[in-house]
Design a protein around this motif. Sequence first.
Motif, short mmCIF file in Angstrom:
data_model
loop_
_atom_site.label_atom_id
_atom_site.label_comp_id
_atom_site.label_asym_id
_atom_site.label_seq_id
_atom_site.Cartn_x
_atom_site.Cartn_y
_atom_site.Cartn_z
N GLY A 53 2.09 -5.97 2.33
CA GLY A 53 2.63 -7.06 1.52
C GLY A 53 2.16 -7.00 0.08
N ALA A 54 0.89 -6.65 -0.13
CA ALA A 54 0.38 -6.56 -1.51
C ALA A 54 1.06 -5.41 -2.26
CB ALA A 54 -1.13 -6.36 -1.48
N ILE A 55 1.28 -4.28 -1.60
CA ILE A 55 1.93 -3.14 -2.26
C ILE A 55 3.37 -3.46 -2.61
CG2 ILE A 55 2.72 -0.77 -1.88
CD1 ILE A 55 0.16 -0.27 -0.34
N ILE A 56 4.10 -4.13 -1.72
CA ILE A 56 5.50 -4.48 -2.01
C ILE A 56 5.57 -5.46 -3.19
CG2 ILE A 56 7.48 -5.73 -1.08
CD1 ILE A 56 6.87 -4.48 1.61
N THR A 57 4.65 -6.41 -3.23
CA THR A 57 4.62 -7.34 -4.37
C THR A 57 4.39 -6.60 -5.68
OG1 THR A 57 3.76 -9.06 -2.91
CG2 THR A 57 3.52 -9.40 -5.28
N SER A 58 3.47 -5.64 -5.68
CA SER A 58 3.21 -4.87 -6.89
C SER A 58 4.42 -4.01 -7.27
CB SER A 58 1.98 -3.99 -6.69
OG SER A 58 0.84 -4.78 -6.43
N LEU A 59 5.12 -3.44 -6.29
CA LEU A 59 6.30 -2.63 -6.60
C LEU A 59 7.41 -3.49 -7.20
CD1 LEU A 59 6.51 -0.29 -3.45
CD2 LEU A 59 5.69 0.28 -5.74
N GLN A 60 7.56 -4.70 -6.71
CA GLN A 60 8.57 -5.60 -7.29
C GLN A 60 8.21 -5.98 -8.72
OE1 GLN A 60 8.76 -8.84 -4.54
NE2 GLN A 60 9.98 -7.71 -3.02
N GLN A 61 6.92 -6.18 -8.98
CA GLN A 61 6.51 -6.49 -10.35
C GLN A 61 6.70 -5.31 -11.29
OE1 GLN A 61 2.49 -7.85 -10.01
NE2 GLN A 61 3.04 -9.80 -9.02
N MET A 62 6.56 -4.08 -10.79
CA MET A 62 6.74 -2.89 -11.61
C MET A 62 8.18 -2.42 -11.66
SD MET A 62 3.35 -0.59 -10.73
CE MET A 62 3.65 -0.56 -8.97
N SER A 100 -5.33 1.66 -9.51
CA SER A 100 -6.02 0.88 -10.53
C SER A 100 -6.13 -0.59 -10.15
CB SER A 100 -5.28 1.01 -11.87
OG SER A 100 -3.96 0.47 -11.77
N GLN A 101 -5.23 -1.05 -9.28
CA GLN A 101 -5.28 -2.42 -8.78
C GLN A 101 -6.09 -2.55 -7.50
OE1 GLN A 101 -1.26 -3.89 -8.40
NE2 GLN A 101 -0.66 -3.18 -10.44
N GLY A 102 -6.63 -1.42 -7.02
CA GLY A 102 -7.43 -1.46 -5.79
C GLY A 102 -6.61 -1.49 -4.53
N LEU A 103 -5.39 -0.96 -4.59
CA LEU A 103 -4.51 -0.93 -3.43
C LEU A 103 -4.30 0.52 -3.00
CD1 LEU A 103 -1.82 -3.57 -4.51
CD2 LEU A 103 -3.72 -3.88 -2.91
N PHE A 112 -19.46 3.01 1.73
CA PHE A 112 -20.54 2.91 0.76
C PHE A 112 -20.04 2.59 -0.65
CE2 PHE A 112 -22.97 5.32 3.97
CZ PHE A 112 -24.07 4.47 4.04
N GLU A 113 -18.70 2.55 -0.83
CA GLU A 113 -18.22 2.09 -2.14
C GLU A 113 -18.53 0.62 -2.36
OE1 GLU A 113 -14.83 1.77 0.82
OE2 GLU A 113 -16.29 3.30 0.23
N LEU A 114 -18.89 -0.09 -1.28
CA LEU A 114 -19.30 -1.47 -1.43
C LEU A 114 -20.59 -1.59 -2.23
CD1 LEU A 114 -18.66 -4.40 -0.52
CD2 LEU A 114 -20.09 -4.00 1.47
N MET A 115 -21.41 -0.55 -2.22
CA MET A 115 -22.67 -0.59 -2.96
C MET A 115 -22.48 -0.29 -4.45
SD MET A 115 -24.52 -1.23 -0.30
CE MET A 115 -26.16 -1.11 -0.95
N ASP A 116 -21.28 0.11 -4.85
CA ASP A 116 -21.07 0.44 -6.26
C ASP A 116 -21.01 -0.79 -7.15
OD1 ASP A 116 -20.97 3.05 -5.43
OD2 ASP A 116 -18.78 3.14 -5.35
N ASN A 117 -20.60 -1.91 -6.60
CA ASN A 117 -20.40 -3.12 -7.40
C ASN A 117 -21.47 -4.16 -7.09
OD1 ASN A 117 -18.02 -2.01 -8.53
ND2 ASN A 117 -16.83 -2.74 -6.75
#
Length: 561
Positions: free
Chosen positions: A64-73, A102-105, A113-118
């Motif tokens: 759902g998040a990817i489809i929303t981004s595609l519609q915005q683009m 870039s949007q994290g999708l 372990f990418e959770l430890m980066d932020n």
Amino acid sequence: MNAATQPADVAAKPPLLAQLRSRERLPLLIGGAALLALLVAVFLWSRAPDYKVLYSNLGDRDGGAIITSLQQMNVPYKFAEGGGAILVPAEQVHEVRLRLASQGLPKGGLVGFELMDNQKFGISQFAEQVNYQRALEGELARSVESLSAVQAARVHLAIPKPSVFVREQQKPSASVLVTLYPGRVLDDAQVSAIVHMVASGVPELPVKNVTVLDQNGNLLSAQSGNALGLDASQLKYVRELEQSYARRIEAILNPIVGPGNVHAQVTADVDFNQVEQTSENYKPNSGEQAVRSQQNSEASQIGITPAGGVPGALSNQPPGQATAPITQTQQQFAQQNAANAASAASAPQGPRSDRKDATVNYEVDRTIRHVQQATGGLKRLSAAVVVNYRPGTDAKGKAAMVALTQAQLDQIQNLAKEAIGYSSQRGDSLNIVNSPFTVEADPEANLPWWRQRQNIELAKQVGKWVLIGLVGLYLWFGVIRPAIRKHLAPPPPAEPTLAGTTGAAGEDGADGEGADGESGKRAEVSAYERNLQYARQVARQDPKIVATVVKSWVGGGDERG
């Protein structure tokens, strides 16, 4: 209108193909329209973009998040068959992936372990430990999902707090939930691999504290539950070893007693203990002895005055002070020594004391032995063999099954021992029994043939096909064939006035021809041929009627003349 004129009227109408041929512009218009439609279809197909997969196997939230981004683009998209993937134009796949990244999708259901980066500045130690545990669970789940049979996986870790007291220390534990693809299963080796991988990824996590179960709630990491604590691979090895020995016995005895006349079962006692032993032995010397070291000491004293006098301080006085003239020359010293020796030799012998000591050290044998026994060693074999009677004749000379002789049994026993590698030192046992194999009595052996089961089944099959054949014959001769004859029967005989009918039909055809004169002529000729054929048939069936008709024609012609 009579029956003879009706076929002529039907035949006089031009068919559809003749009408299309008469109109020369109609096929041209149809061909042009088809060519134009084809060109339009090719143009639209050439302009349609080539879609390729952007992402597949996405969760509902990420999709759902990817489809929303595609519609915005303003990027066109469509779903693959079954909705398992999102498709975008091929020339935009990489660009769209970078923009979505870039949007994290897609975020995915697991975090590693990418959770430890932020990590935020000033985070508490408890929150940091929780994030580390979440990251470790996500990385282990990703590793489990990399297996071909696993669709999704979740890992739960229970890591206790460290304690400075040894008695209060607890080992961590882990639970793994795997969702398998439809029709896929995990064998024991794969489950064991998952258990060892998770245990190796968590510090101080023992293998026995890892639990694996599937989406149906089946416990996959359960032990076999036997008293020896053997796992599935060890039990499989024992089973294969026993079957191998049984096949050896049957293979060596089948040529002698015949196939199917010998059955063997073997039980193997296998030692799966891994033993590591170190021993140091000392044994007495044998044969010539090796001397490591030897020491001899000898002392002798002569002329020693024995102790005497009254015990006390007066008798224990030290000797007088010795004097040695410094001015004495070497020659004088030698002469004095010689005089002393002569006087000592001439003097009477006094008490004498001798002492001798000897010390001899020998080398001692020393044996250091380091033994590491491999697992799976065979401790003992137990084999049971049953041999059937062999065909022969009894005392009355009739064919019967007779027992084997003792010599034959001894031969079979020796062959079986050699086949399994029999060892009396190991404690192996082999038992061979010669007994007739029990054959179940056939209850239908004494029944008459018409009551036997196989004959009854055969009669049922034959009766079924006979019934099917009778029904088919009835349908053919009673239903299908009469219907065919009815529809293919010749038309009823027309009235004798054939010429008049033909003339009337010709006049009607001529009147209705109009612009289509050629088609009307063809219809008139076909009607004439049908009437002529019918007249020939009537002449063959009833010549008298034809003769009567001809006579009436001739008589009418004379009257008209």
